[in-house]
Every structure is written in C-alpha cells, then in structure tokens.
Design a protein around this motif. Structure first.
Motif, PDB file in Angstrom:
ATOM      1  N   MET A   1     -10.267  -0.733   2.252  1.00  0.00           N
ATOM      2  CA  MET A   1      -9.328   0.293   2.765  1.00  0.00           C
ATOM      3  C   MET A   1      -9.954   1.754   2.403  1.00  0.00           C
ATOM      4  O   MET A   1     -10.208   1.756   1.187  1.00  0.00           O
ATOM      5  N   SER A   2      -9.603   2.637   3.218  1.00  0.00           N
ATOM      6  CA  SER A   2      -9.841   4.061   2.865  1.00  0.00           C
ATOM      7  C   SER A   2      -8.616   4.829   2.462  1.00  0.00           C
ATOM      8  O   SER A   2      -7.369   4.134   2.854  1.00  0.00           O
TER       9      SER A   2
ATOM     10  N   ILE B   1       0.880  -1.126   0.086  1.00  0.00           N
ATOM     11  CA  ILE B   1      -0.087   0.134   0.324  1.00  0.00           C
ATOM     12  C   ILE B   1       1.027   1.108  -0.027  1.00  0.00           C
ATOM     13  O   ILE B   1       0.432   2.327  -0.505  1.00  0.00           O
ATOM     14  N   SER B   2       1.784   1.188   0.498  1.00  0.00           N
ATOM     15  CA  SER B   2       2.997   2.219   0.890  1.00  0.00           C
ATOM     16  C   SER B   2       3.592   2.781  -0.687  1.00  0.00           C
ATOM     17  O   SER B   2       3.650   3.814  -0.933  1.00  0.00           O
ATOM     18  N   TYR B   3       4.072   1.593  -1.313  1.00  0.00           N
ATOM     19  CA  TYR B   3       4.349   1.866  -2.746  1.00  0.00           C
ATOM     20  C   TYR B   3       3.419   2.497  -3.576  1.00  0.00           C
ATOM     21  O   TYR B   3       3.525   3.260  -4.094  1.00  0.00           O
ATOM     22  N   LEU B   4       1.915   1.953  -3.285  1.00  0.00           N
ATOM     23  CA  LEU B   4       1.151   2.517  -4.148  1.00  0.00           C
ATOM     24  C   LEU B   4       0.712   4.053  -3.776  1.00  0.00           C
ATOM     25  O   LEU B   4       0.525   4.818  -4.893  1.00  0.00           O
TER      26      LEU B   4
ATOM     27  N   PHE C   1      -3.896   8.826  -2.235  1.00  0.00           N
ATOM     28  CA  PHE C   1      -4.119   7.782  -1.168  1.00  0.00           C
ATOM     29  C   PHE C   1      -5.574   7.003  -1.544  1.00  0.00           C
ATOM     30  O   PHE C   1      -5.639   6.050  -1.384  1.00  0.00           O
ATOM     31  N   GLU C   2      -6.352   7.743  -1.907  1.00  0.00           N
ATOM     32  CA  GLU C   2      -7.811   6.978  -2.429  1.00  0.00           C
ATOM     33  C   GLU C   2      -7.718   6.281  -3.545  1.00  0.00           C
ATOM     34  O   GLU C   2      -7.993   5.083  -3.581  1.00  0.00           O
ATOM     35  N   GLU C   3      -6.826   6.688  -4.492  1.00  0.00           N
ATOM     36  CA  GLU C   3      -6.391   5.813  -5.656  1.00  0.00           C
ATOM     37  C   GLU C   3      -5.532   4.543  -5.192  1.00  0.00           C
ATOM     38  O   GLU C   3      -5.915   3.461  -5.584  1.00  0.00           O
ATOM     39  N   ALA C   4      -4.785   4.587  -4.137  1.00  0.00           N
ATOM     40  CA  ALA C   4      -3.942   3.580  -3.740  1.00  0.00           C
ATOM     41  C   ALA C   4      -4.512   2.703  -3.016  1.00  0.00           C
ATOM     42  O   ALA C   4      -4.730   1.484  -3.241  1.00  0.00           O
ATOM     43  N   ALA C   5      -5.904   2.943  -2.131  1.00  0.00           N
ATOM     44  CA  ALA C   5      -6.591   2.231  -1.408  1.00  0.00           C
ATOM     45  C   ALA C   5      -7.409   1.464  -2.376  1.00  0.00           C
ATOM     46  O   ALA C   5      -7.679   0.134  -2.607  1.00  0.00           O
ATOM     47  N   ASP C   6      -7.880   2.140  -3.351  1.00  0.00           N
ATOM     48  CA  ASP C   6      -8.777   1.436  -4.524  1.00  0.00           C
ATOM     49  C   ASP C   6      -8.020   0.286  -5.410  1.00  0.00           C
ATOM     50  O   ASP C   6      -8.684  -0.786  -5.449  1.00  0.00           O
ATOM     51  N   THR C   7      -6.974   0.773  -5.787  1.00  0.00           N
ATOM     52  CA  THR C   7      -6.168  -0.185  -6.559  1.00  0.00           C
ATOM     53  C   THR C   7      -5.948  -1.556  -5.745  1.00  0.00           C
ATOM     54  O   THR C   7      -5.843  -2.351  -6.217  1.00  0.00           O
ATOM     55  N   PHE C   8      -5.399  -1.311  -4.535  1.00  0.00           N
ATOM     56  CA  PHE C   8      -4.990  -2.421  -3.674  1.00  0.00           C
ATOM     57  C   PHE C   8      -6.150  -3.180  -3.547  1.00  0.00           C
ATOM     58  O   PHE C   8      -5.901  -4.256  -3.651  1.00  0.00           O
TER      59      PHE C   8
END
Ligand SMILES: [Zn+2]
Length: 478
Positions: free
Chosen positions: A164-165, A140-143, A149-156
C-alpha cells in the motif's frame, strides 16, 4: 449467514491442508527457534483466514445457485452472464473469489442497449466498486490519524501481507474524514439552534459547579498547501513558492493541581490536565465553524459545571473575539512563550540576530514580561532607537510590539495567574496538529489539498480524543 454442508466440508479441507503445510514448514526448524516458529504461525493463520474468507464469499459454494434473471438497480431486467472474479484487500491479505455478475437485457428509452452490469453480492457485502474491506479501511484510517500517510501505509503493511502507498492510505481515509466532518457540521447546526432557543427562553436550573477549573487552549497552525488547490491572494500570485493556509486548533481539559511546583511562585503547584480529560478539535480556518466546534467541545468537557474557565492563546485577535463571544467571563491569558517570541523579534530586528546587546536586552525584557510589568516593557521597547518598517509594512516591528503588549496587557498579568497555579502556556493545542499537519509536510515534501486536510483533521482528533472506535461504529460503519 448461510453455511451449507458443502461449504463447511470445503473449508475444513482447506484449513486441514494449511495445517499440513504448517507441519512441513516447521519440520526442519530447530527447537528453540521461537521467532521463526511464530512467523510461520502468523503466516499459516493468515493463509487460513484467506481460505475461509474466499470460501464464504465464493458463490460457487453457496446454495441456492444464482437466479438466471433479476431486476437490476437501474430497474431493468438483468440476466446472469457468469460468475466473475473479484479481488479484495483484507486484514489477512489479498483474497480472490467469484460472484455472479448480471447485465441488463432491456433497451432503454433512446433505443440503445443499457450496458449496465452489476454484482449483487458486492452490494450485499458493502464492497461495490471498492477494493478493500471495511476492516482495512478502519485500521489504515486510524494509523493515518497517528502518522504520516507513508508511515501509516508502511506500518500497516508490516502486519498485513499487502502492498500500500501513502496515497492509497489517504484515499481510504478520506471518506471517513468526510463523514466525520458532516457529523461535526450537523452538531454545530443543532448547537446553534439550541443557543437560539435558549435566548428566547427563561434560564434553566443552573448546573452544579463541580469542576474547579476548565482550561481551553487555542492556536493557529500553518499547513503547506499545493499551489492551485486554494484560491491565491494577490501577493501570492506574484510570489513564487509555497502557499500556507491556517488551521485552527483547540484543546479543552479539566485543570488539576499537578505535582510540579512553580519556579517563580514559591509554594504554588502548577495545573496539569486531569487524567483522560484532554479533548481536541481542529479545522481549516477557511472551512469555518471552528468557534462552534470548540464551544461544543467545551460544553462536553463541562463548561456549565466549571467554576472558572481559563483560555490561553497567542495574541491573535480571532482568539479573543471568539472568547468574548463564546466564553464571556473566562480568564484570558496570552501564552507566555508566544509573548516572549515577540520580545525576541524586537531584539533581533533592532540589534541583529545573535548579538550580545540583543540577547542582554531581550533577557531583561522577558523578565519584565514574566513579572507582569507590561508598562515597563512597553517603555523599554519605546526607548529603543527607531528602525524602519519591513517592506510592505506600515509600522516597524518594535512599533507593532508596543501595540501588542499594550492591547494584551491585561492578559499578561503572569504573577497573578501563576499564584493561582494556572498554566501560562504549554502549546498543547499547537502540538496536537503540528506533528501531523506541518512537520510531516516539511519532512516528506508533501503539500496538502483542502480536501485532504479537511478529511484528516477530524480523524486525527477522534484518535487523540480516544473516540475513534466509537465514531467509527456510530457514524461511519452504520
Ligand atoms: Zn439497465
């Protein structure tokens, strides 16, 4: 790691059950439906993964059984109060297992029962007071270093069956960012100590100059901050609305002759960054030490081996002060696109936006600039009808432009720079931070806190520098 016969038997059984469930699920599936089949395979393998993790972590499957008494981390004698469940977010989804839980028996100095309780397994597996595995945090930190942050959570969550939010993604990334910042601060201290030592010692053997040209680009990027998260300037207290704070960004790369010919210097090929040589650094201005971080990046990029160093930036004084201190002897260039913005600012202020006269004047002025005719450009600005300064300013926009083009004249000898194929500005440093720091703040209405920004920037640059996995291993996981 201990795996006893009972545990192995249980896990084999669990996996076998999943395989049976898989057969059932695909039984009704028509031949050729590869997408559905694949989806089921992924589901099954994630479920198997959860069963394996739960089985290995579950204390009931382990031998020997947990001791009835132990010494707690507070130094007291603790007794086993039972096997309590814990939930963990993992790369295969949510898992739940039980582990022994101990509570203090003893009475503390104040004659009160110590209420301390702990699960030794949590400490052993590195999940004490945590709900996620290191694997989840790493991914998640990589993303977060790539996306909002929203895109990272969604993608993950598209890959991993978890919810995850954006806020959770940020809080998972934050400790990594803090560790990377601490590491940067340490490197700066080492570098400063080395510089001090080098001053008092005779020169070492000069390095072989194998790199023809090392390019360094610098820029400032503004981030929208949450009001109250930073000390406000006096004028900001009076003025409602958003507060912005600067981030300094830098890029270092080996410049090579590129495939593109210059439009303005016939026969000259324009530099391009050598493959895999681009490295970035970024830091919130108020945090300090940016100059040393950039210097270190340049040293790693081959500063000592470079025959020529070229620094590109806008006209901001901090850039040229930094260059004078850390890169003396470098060729200094004001980014052409920034310089043109100043020309257009003058045109807009004097003639109004979008006017024919303004456009005609600015087009001519920009061509003077491109031809390196700073003196003629300054005369052209001075010849304009005088206008009043903006509110709160002592000097008008054209007057300030005269200062700017006079002070930076030597950094605007564009024909000379171009004839050598040098970059005249490409916004590389700005681009590295803009998308992730300023664009996304505008898009999602997000406002930064200093802590959030300070955590993101080293993660972002580690990702861009292709160093994420190695810094994770060396600096964080360890
Ligand atoms: Zn205790």
């Amino acid at each position: 790691m201990e795996t006893n016969e009972q545990m192995k038997r249980m896990l084999r059984e669990a996996v076998r059950e999943e395989v049976e469930r898989f057969f059932e699920a695909v039984e009704g599936l028509a031949e050729g439906k590869l997408e559905q089949l694949e989806e089921q395979v992924v589901k099954t393998s994630q479920q198997m993964g959860r069963s394996l993790l739960e089985g290995v972590l579950d204390s009931r499957l382990r031998t020997p059984r947990p001791a009835a008494r132990r010494e707690g981390s507070c130094g007291h004698c603790q007794r086993l109060v039972g096997e309590r469940p814990k939930e963990l977010l993992t790369l295969v989804g949510k898992v739940r297992f039980v582990r022994p839980y101990y509570q203090c028996l003893e009475v503390s100095e104040q004659d009160r029962i110590c209420t301390h309780g702990e699960a030794p397994d949590d400490i052993l597996w590195g999940v004490h007071e945590r709900r996620t595995t290191p694997g989840v945090q790493r991914e998640i930190s990589y993303l977060c270093g790539r996306l909002t942050f929203e895109e990272a959570a969604d993608t993950f969550c598209r890959q991993v069956p978890l919810g995850m939010s954006g806020r959770q993604a940020l809080s998972l990334m934050r400790p990594l960012g803090a560790a990377l910042t601490a590491q940067q601060d340490h490197q700066v201290k080492v570098l400063q100590a080395q510089a001090k030592q080098a001053q008092s010692q005779p020169c070492a053997q000069p390095a072989a100059k194998e790199i023809e040209r090392l390019s360094i680009e610098l820029d400032g990027v503004l981030a929208r901050m949450r009001r109250g998260s930073v000390p406000l300037e006096q004028e900001e207290v009076q003025r409602k609305g958003d507060v912005y704070r600067e981030i300094k960004a830098g890029a270092v790369f080996r410049a090579e002759r590129g495939p593109r010919r210059s439009e303005l210097a016939p026969g000259v090929y324009v530099d391009t960054p050598a493959a895999d040589s681009m490295r970035y650094v970024a830091r919130r201005t108020a945090k300090g030490d940016f100059a040393w971080l950039l210097y270190q990046l340049a040293v790693e990029g081959g500063l000592e081996q470079a025959q020529q160093v070229v620094v590109l930036g806008d006209g901001a004084p901090w850039i040229w002060n930094l260059v004078a201190e850390h890169f003396p002897g470098a060729v200094q260039i004001v980014d052409l696109s920034h310089a043109k913005e100043h020309v257009w600012d003058v045109a807009h202020a004097v003639f109004g936006r979008g006017t024919k006269a303004g456009t005609a004047w600015a087009t001519h002025a920009c061509s003077l600039l491109e031809q390196g005719q700073s003196a003629a450009l300054v005369s052209a600005i001075s010849a304009l009808p005088p206008i009043a300064p903006e509110p709160g300013q002592a000097r008008s926009i054209p007057e300030r432009a005269v200062d700017y083009f006079t002070t930076n004249a030597a950094r605007m000898c564009y024909p000379l720079f171009r004839a050598q194929g040098m970059h005249l500005g490409s916004g590389i440093a700005e681009a590295a931070c803009k998308t992730i720091v300023s664009t996304r703040a505008k898009r999602s209405g997000m406002r930064w806190t200093p802590e959030g920004l300070d955590a993101l920037l080293p993660v972002r640059t580690a990702v861009l520098n292709g160093a994420y996995d190695s810094v994770w291993k060396e600096e964080y996981a360890a």
